[in-house]
Design a protein around this motif. Structure first.
Motif, PDB file in Angstrom:
ATOM      1  N   THR A 118       0.843  -1.200   0.000  1.00  0.00           N
ATOM      2  CA  THR A 118       0.000   0.000   0.000  1.00  0.00           C
ATOM      3  C   THR A 118       0.876   1.247   0.000  1.00  0.00           C
ATOM      4  O   THR A 118       0.617   2.195  -0.751  1.00  0.00           O
ATOM      5  CB  THR A 118      -0.958  -0.011   1.207  1.00  0.00           C
ATOM      6  OG1 THR A 118      -1.781  -1.186   1.126  1.00  0.00           O
ATOM      7  CG2 THR A 118      -1.834   1.224   1.242  1.00  0.00           C
ATOM      8  N   PHE A 154      -4.715   2.317  -3.018  1.00  0.00           N
ATOM      9  CA  PHE A 154      -5.524   1.184  -2.565  1.00  0.00           C
ATOM     10  C   PHE A 154      -5.904   0.211  -3.685  1.00  0.00           C
ATOM     11  O   PHE A 154      -5.772  -0.996  -3.510  1.00  0.00           O
ATOM     12  CB  PHE A 154      -6.776   1.683  -1.843  1.00  0.00           C
ATOM     13  CG  PHE A 154      -6.441   2.549  -0.662  1.00  0.00           C
ATOM     14  CD1 PHE A 154      -5.847   2.019   0.470  1.00  0.00           C
ATOM     15  CD2 PHE A 154      -6.674   3.917  -0.693  1.00  0.00           C
ATOM     16  CE1 PHE A 154      -5.507   2.813   1.557  1.00  0.00           C
ATOM     17  CE2 PHE A 154      -6.337   4.731   0.386  1.00  0.00           C
ATOM     18  CZ  PHE A 154      -5.753   4.173   1.510  1.00  0.00           C
ATOM     19  N   THR A 158      -2.775  -1.737  -2.453  1.00  0.00           N
ATOM     20  CA  THR A 158      -3.363  -2.707  -1.517  1.00  0.00           C
ATOM     21  C   THR A 158      -3.777  -3.982  -2.238  1.00  0.00           C
ATOM     22  O   THR A 158      -3.540  -5.092  -1.728  1.00  0.00           O
ATOM     23  CB  THR A 158      -4.559  -2.093  -0.768  1.00  0.00           C
ATOM     24  OG1 THR A 158      -4.119  -0.895  -0.107  1.00  0.00           O
ATOM     25  CG2 THR A 158      -5.135  -3.058   0.253  1.00  0.00           C
TER      26      THR A 158
END
Length: 170
Positions: A118, A154, A158
């Motif tokens: 991230t 993200f 992520t």
């Protein structure tokens, strides 16, 4: 040779190869998010692909009066996007693999790995939009930076971390 040294011997290469696949898949998550946001906030969901295609095709791919048709912009945009996502995946995978051999918590903790990926996505956004774009691709500076922050941090970073952690920690 112990299992630890054997794993670290193949580690960076394995992480880079896994990173390539995770980068390509995270690239799908990223571009779908980008297209949804563009469709909700602008005239076309294909705006992000036009921006990306202009890296190769030049400003003729960009609105308001593009000289390059939408089908060509979509195809080139997708190719460029997936090449970049895969390359970033290889780079991130190799870096995280190198770090994992030095930082045991990174290899042994899904949370630490996802957090590091991230952070890598955040760094990618900063470099892309505040270093590279103003110099080489100024049309990217017109993009919604809040959307770009979320997309890179993200929906790429992520997502990449989740995919990498799922494959590496088996």
């Amino acid at each position: 040779m112990s299992s630890t040294s054997s794993a670290s011997g193949q580690g960076v290469g394995r992480w880079a190869a896994t990173g390539a696949a995770a980068g390509a898949i995270a690239g799908i998550v990223f571009i779908v998010f980008e297209m949804i946001m563009a469709g909700l906030s602008g005239p076309s969901p294909f705006g992000p692909l036009r921006l990306i295609s202009a890296i190769v095709l030049g400003q003729g791919a960009l609105p308001p009066a593009p000289t390059i048709g939408l089908p060509a912009a979509i195809i080139v945009g997708l190719i460029v996007h997936f090449v970049l996502a895969t390359v970033f995946g290889v780079i991130f995978g190799a870096i995280l693999g190198g770090l994992s051999s030095r930082v045991g918590a990174l290899a042994g903790s899904r949370g630490a790995l996802i957090g590091a990926a991230t952070a890598g996505g955040l760094l990618l956004w900063i470099v892309n939009f505040f270093v590279i774009a103003p110099i080489a691709f100024p049309w990217f500076t017109m993009a919604n930076q809040v959307v770009q922050f979320f997309a890179h941090t993200f929906f790429f970073g992520t997502a990449f971390g989740l995919l990498l952690a799922g494959r590496i920690n088996r």
